[in-house]
Design a protein around this motif. Structure first.
Motif, PDB file in Angstrom:
ATOM      1  N   PRO A 114     -39.348-111.438 -14.799  1.00 18.90           N
ATOM      2  CA  PRO A 114     -39.464-112.700 -14.781  1.00 18.90           C
ATOM      3  C   PRO A 114     -40.753-113.411 -14.083  1.00 18.90           C
ATOM      4  CG  PRO A 114     -37.393-111.853 -13.884  1.00 18.90           C
ATOM      5  CD  PRO A 114     -38.218-110.836 -14.056  1.00 18.90           C
ATOM      6  N   GLN A 115     -41.021-114.396 -14.623  1.00 19.77           N
ATOM      7  CA  GLN A 115     -42.251-115.152 -14.352  1.00 19.77           C
ATOM      8  C   GLN A 115     -42.347-115.130 -12.618  1.00 19.77           C
ATOM      9  OE1 GLN A 115     -45.200-115.905 -14.879  1.00 19.77           O
ATOM     10  NE2 GLN A 115     -45.404-115.977 -17.058  1.00 19.77           N
ATOM     11  N   ILE A 116     -43.704-115.419 -12.187  1.00 23.41           N
ATOM     12  CA  ILE A 116     -43.993-115.801 -10.854  1.00 23.41           C
ATOM     13  C   ILE A 116     -43.053-116.791 -10.414  1.00 23.41           C
ATOM     14  CG2 ILE A 116     -45.444-116.707  -9.227  1.00 23.41           C
ATOM     15  CD1 ILE A 116     -47.757-115.651 -11.074  1.00 23.41           C
ATOM     16  N   GLY A 117     -42.302-116.464  -9.090  1.00 20.46           N
ATOM     17  CA  GLY A 117     -41.391-117.315  -8.556  1.00 20.46           C
ATOM     18  C   GLY A 117     -39.911-117.609  -9.092  1.00 20.46           C
ATOM     19  N   VAL A 118     -39.755-116.647 -10.343  1.00 21.78           N
ATOM     20  CA  VAL A 118     -38.529-116.517 -10.945  1.00 21.78           C
ATOM     21  C   VAL A 118     -37.379-115.472 -10.708  1.00 21.78           C
ATOM     22  CG1 VAL A 118     -37.402-116.948 -13.349  1.00 21.78           C
ATOM     23  CG2 VAL A 118     -39.340-118.268 -12.642  1.00 21.78           C
ATOM     24  N   GLY A 119     -36.371-115.617 -10.848  1.00 21.46           N
ATOM     25  CA  GLY A 119     -35.692-114.289 -11.007  1.00 21.46           C
ATOM     26  C   GLY A 119     -35.033-113.954  -9.508  1.00 21.46           C
ATOM     27  N   GLN A 120     -34.197-112.854  -9.635  1.00 17.88           N
ATOM     28  CA  GLN A 120     -33.566-112.251  -8.270  1.00 17.88           C
ATOM     29  C   GLN A 120     -34.436-111.875  -7.153  1.00 17.88           C
ATOM     30  OE1 GLN A 120     -31.606-109.291 -10.899  1.00 17.88           O
ATOM     31  NE2 GLN A 120     -30.020-109.466  -9.639  1.00 17.88           N
ATOM     32  N   PRO A 121     -34.257-111.638  -6.050  1.00 17.00           N
ATOM     33  CA  PRO A 121     -35.237-111.411  -4.928  1.00 17.00           C
ATOM     34  C   PRO A 121     -35.689-110.101  -5.421  1.00 17.00           C
ATOM     35  CG  PRO A 121     -32.942-111.991  -3.955  1.00 17.00           C
ATOM     36  CD  PRO A 121     -32.973-111.999  -5.519  1.00 17.00           C
ATOM     37  N   GLY A 122     -37.255-110.061  -5.109  1.00 21.16           N
ATOM     38  CA  GLY A 122     -37.982-109.034  -5.570  1.00 21.16           C
ATOM     39  C   GLY A 122     -38.124-108.339  -6.970  1.00 21.16           C
ATOM     40  N   ARG A 123     -37.776-109.394  -7.857  1.00 26.97           N
ATOM     41  CA  ARG A 123     -37.985-109.003  -9.267  1.00 26.97           C
ATOM     42  C   ARG A 123     -38.878-110.056  -9.960  1.00 26.97           C
ATOM     43  NH1 ARG A 123     -34.703-109.472 -14.088  1.00 26.97           N
ATOM     44  NH2 ARG A 123     -34.725-107.566 -14.929  1.00 26.97           N
ATOM     45  N   SER A 124     -39.486-110.642  -9.533  1.00 27.19           N
ATOM     46  CA  SER A 124     -40.419-111.506 -10.458  1.00 27.19           C
ATOM     47  C   SER A 124     -41.746-110.671 -10.482  1.00 27.19           C
ATOM     48  CB  SER A 124     -40.902-112.932  -9.564  1.00 27.19           C
ATOM     49  OG  SER A 124     -41.607-112.395  -8.418  1.00 27.19           O
ATOM     50  N   ARG A 125     -42.430-110.897 -11.525  1.00 27.49           N
ATOM     51  CA  ARG A 125     -43.767-109.918 -11.934  1.00 27.49           C
ATOM     52  C   ARG A 125     -44.743-109.951 -10.972  1.00 27.49           C
ATOM     53  NH1 ARG A 125     -45.269-112.541 -17.600  1.00 27.49           N
ATOM     54  NH2 ARG A 125     -43.244-112.496 -17.854  1.00 27.49           N
ATOM     55  N   ASP A 126     -44.796-110.802 -10.013  1.00 27.21           N
ATOM     56  CA  ASP A 126     -45.761-110.610  -8.880  1.00 27.21           C
ATOM     57  C   ASP A 126     -45.229-109.843  -7.742  1.00 27.21           C
ATOM     58  OD1 ASP A 126     -44.004-112.889  -8.665  1.00 27.21           O
ATOM     59  OD2 ASP A 126     -45.169-113.639  -7.109  1.00 27.21           O
ATOM     60  N   GLU A 127     -43.866-109.878  -7.612  1.00 28.01           N
ATOM     61  CA  GLU A 127     -43.119-109.015  -6.553  1.00 28.01           C
ATOM     62  C   GLU A 127     -43.396-107.660  -7.020  1.00 28.01           C
ATOM     63  OE1 GLU A 127     -40.377-112.493  -4.805  1.00 28.01           O
ATOM     64  OE2 GLU A 127     -39.668-111.218  -6.439  1.00 28.01           O
ATOM     65  N   ILE A 128     -42.840-107.327  -8.221  1.00 21.80           N
ATOM     66  CA  ILE A 128     -42.669-106.150  -8.658  1.00 21.80           C
ATOM     67  C   ILE A 128     -44.198-105.400  -8.679  1.00 21.80           C
ATOM     68  CG2 ILE A 128     -42.550-104.626 -10.711  1.00 21.80           C
ATOM     69  CD1 ILE A 128     -39.845-105.761  -9.930  1.00 21.80           C
ATOM     70  N   LEU A 129     -45.232-106.031  -8.882  1.00 17.28           N
ATOM     71  CA  LEU A 129     -46.741-105.411  -8.921  1.00 17.28           C
ATOM     72  C   LEU A 129     -47.003-105.126  -7.486  1.00 17.28           C
ATOM     73  CD1 LEU A 129     -49.073-104.226 -10.213  1.00 17.28           C
ATOM     74  CD2 LEU A 129     -49.973-106.453 -10.341  1.00 17.28           C
ATOM     75  N   LEU A 130     -46.712-106.055  -6.492  1.00 14.66           N
ATOM     76  CA  LEU A 130     -47.115-105.957  -4.938  1.00 14.66           C
ATOM     77  C   LEU A 130     -46.417-104.869  -4.590  1.00 14.66           C
ATOM     78  CD1 LEU A 130     -48.478-106.835  -2.664  1.00 14.66           C
ATOM     79  CD2 LEU A 130     -46.773-108.263  -2.222  1.00 14.66           C
ATOM     80  N   HIS A 131     -45.131-104.573  -4.923  1.00 13.20           N
ATOM     81  CA  HIS A 131     -44.231-103.410  -4.457  1.00 13.20           C
ATOM     82  C   HIS A 131     -44.881-102.142  -4.823  1.00 13.20           C
ATOM     83  CE1 HIS A 131     -40.312-101.129  -4.104  1.00 13.20           C
ATOM     84  NE2 HIS A 131     -41.279-100.362  -4.438  1.00 13.20           N
ATOM     85  N   GLU A 132     -45.502-102.061  -6.142  1.00 14.40           N
ATOM     86  CA  GLU A 132     -46.212-100.840  -6.621  1.00 14.40           C
ATOM     87  C   GLU A 132     -47.633-100.884  -5.757  1.00 14.40           C
ATOM     88  OE1 GLU A 132     -44.740 -98.728  -8.202  1.00 14.40           O
ATOM     89  OE2 GLU A 132     -42.959-100.274  -8.316  1.00 14.40           O
ATOM     90  N   LEU A 133     -48.448-101.857  -5.517  1.00 12.55           N
ATOM     91  CA  LEU A 133     -49.734-101.846  -4.972  1.00 12.55           C
ATOM     92  C   LEU A 133     -49.546-101.528  -3.169  1.00 12.55           C
ATOM     93  CD1 LEU A 133     -51.255-105.261  -6.419  1.00 12.55           C
ATOM     94  CD2 LEU A 133     -52.038-102.697  -6.723  1.00 12.55           C
ATOM     95  N   VAL A 134     -48.278-101.646  -2.766  1.00  5.12           N
ATOM     96  CA  VAL A 134     -47.965-101.125  -1.387  1.00  5.12           C
ATOM     97  C   VAL A 134     -47.752 -99.574  -1.512  1.00  5.12           C
ATOM     98  CG1 VAL A 134     -46.415-100.973   0.411  1.00  5.12           C
ATOM     99  CG2 VAL A 134     -47.108-103.237  -0.545  1.00  5.12           C
ATOM    100  N   HIS A 135     -47.517 -98.977  -2.680  1.00  2.00           N
ATOM    101  CA  HIS A 135     -47.372 -97.646  -2.566  1.00  2.00           C
ATOM    102  C   HIS A 135     -48.680 -97.214  -2.730  1.00  2.00           C
ATOM    103  CE1 HIS A 135     -42.926 -97.312  -2.817  1.00  2.00           C
ATOM    104  NE2 HIS A 135     -42.973 -97.846  -4.087  1.00  2.00           N
ATOM    105  N   ALA A 136     -49.596 -97.910  -3.458  1.00  2.00           N
ATOM    106  CA  ALA A 136     -50.947 -97.274  -3.793  1.00  2.00           C
ATOM    107  C   ALA A 136     -51.637 -97.391  -2.537  1.00  2.00           C
ATOM    108  CB  ALA A 136     -51.598 -98.354  -4.963  1.00  2.00           C
ATOM    109  N   PHE A 137     -51.644 -98.594  -1.606  1.00  2.00           N
ATOM    110  CA  PHE A 137     -52.272 -98.673  -0.392  1.00  2.00           C
ATOM    111  C   PHE A 137     -51.832 -97.610   0.411  1.00  2.00           C
ATOM    112  CE2 PHE A 137     -51.738 -99.968   3.997  1.00  2.00           C
ATOM    113  CZ  PHE A 137     -52.870-100.797   4.116  1.00  2.00           C
ATOM    114  N   MET A 138     -50.423 -96.996   0.395  1.00  2.00           N
ATOM    115  CA  MET A 138     -50.156 -96.078   1.336  1.00  2.00           C
ATOM    116  C   MET A 138     -50.879 -94.567   0.907  1.00  2.00           C
ATOM    117  SD  MET A 138     -48.129 -97.520   3.647  1.00  2.00           S
ATOM    118  CE  MET A 138     -46.608 -96.689   4.120  1.00  2.00           C
TER     119      MET A 138
END
Ligand SMILES: [Zn+2]
Length: 251
Positions: A114-138
């Motif tokens: 879903p678009q930025i600000g839309v959809g279930q918790p954690g499921r918007s496209r910005d939240e999905i990418l940030l989740h992966e960037l946290v993995h990359a940071f670690m």
């Protein structure tokens, strides 16, 4: 292929590389820019900034186009020599003995979310990418722990994070979600809403080892998290009544 930031030419200041055709690259660039500056999220800004200033080209981050929905997004270490992306995790110290760090490749298809600000918790496209960037940071910092949590020795609510790394990716993305007025995700299974406040999470004895380990092995990150005053932030909980989960430790 494009770079973020697009004027980055300095090998000692590696950009995030985005590849997979113009349409994909333009959309991922938009999302990364949103996480970094457009959202005005302090944790989004910090994670992207720190990936960019890691000053080691071998630890660069790439985002590539899987060309179709993958019903997931996946971050893999790249160039990790002898598990240099991982700590030598122990039960007593979940991030003990960090590796030297490694690069990361992220497979992410923005158009399936879903678009930025839309959809279930954690499921918007910005939240999905940030989740992966946290993995990359670690991974960059040698503290990406794949220690399995889905084992009988752990409480049910801990098991639902699957691996240590995903506790951090989910909870840090929850701080971003709070900063951007979004709902919070309960755990790493599906995208259910979290029915607990920050004080409850921060004071839960079953979650304490995660907070202790991050404070000692990623002190810069934890200092930033502790400075963010937002409705949900287990690193800076507001004074609220806690629920029964953390008081009656049986779940
Ligand atoms: Zn994850």
């Amino acid at each position: 292929m494009i770079n973020y930031p697009d004027d980055s030419l300095n090998a000692q200041f590696p950009p995030i590389r985005i590849s997979g055709g113009h349409h994909f690259e333009a959309e991922v660039l938009r999302i990364v820019r949103h996480l970094h500056v457009g959202s005005h999220s302090r944790i989004g800004n910090y994670i992207v900034s720190q990936i960019l200033v890691n000053d080691d080209l071998r630890e660069g981050v790439r985002i590539r186009n899987p060309h179709h929905a993958i019903h997931n997004a996946i971050t893999n270490p790249r160039g990790a020599v002898r598990d240099s992306d991982q700590p030598n995790s122990t039960r007593a110290d979940l991030l003990a003995n960090p590796g030297r760090g490694a690069g990361a490749t992220i497979d992410y298809f923005p158009f399936e979310w879903p678009q930025i600000g839309v959809g279930q918790p954690g499921r918007s496209r910005d939240e999905i990418l940030l989740h992966e960037l946290v993995h990359a940071f670690m991974i960059q910092r040698g503290i990406s722990s794949v220690r399995k949590l889905d084992r009988g020795i752990y409480a049910h609510r801990v098991r639902r994070f699957d691996i240590v790394d995903d506790f951090y990716a989910v909870m840090i993305t929850n701080v971003y979600a709070s900063e951007t007025s979004r709902g919070r995700r309960q755990d790493h299974h599906a995208f259910s809403a979290l029915g607990r406040n920050a004080m409850s999470i921060a004071s839960d004895p079953r979650f304490r080892p995660f907070f202790t380990a991050l404070a000692s092995h990623a002190p810069g990150l934890v200092t930033v998290l502790r400075g963010i005053d937002t409705p949900f932030n287990p690193w800076h909980p507001r004074m609220e009544l806690i629920d029964a989960t953390s008081v009656f430790d049986d779940a």
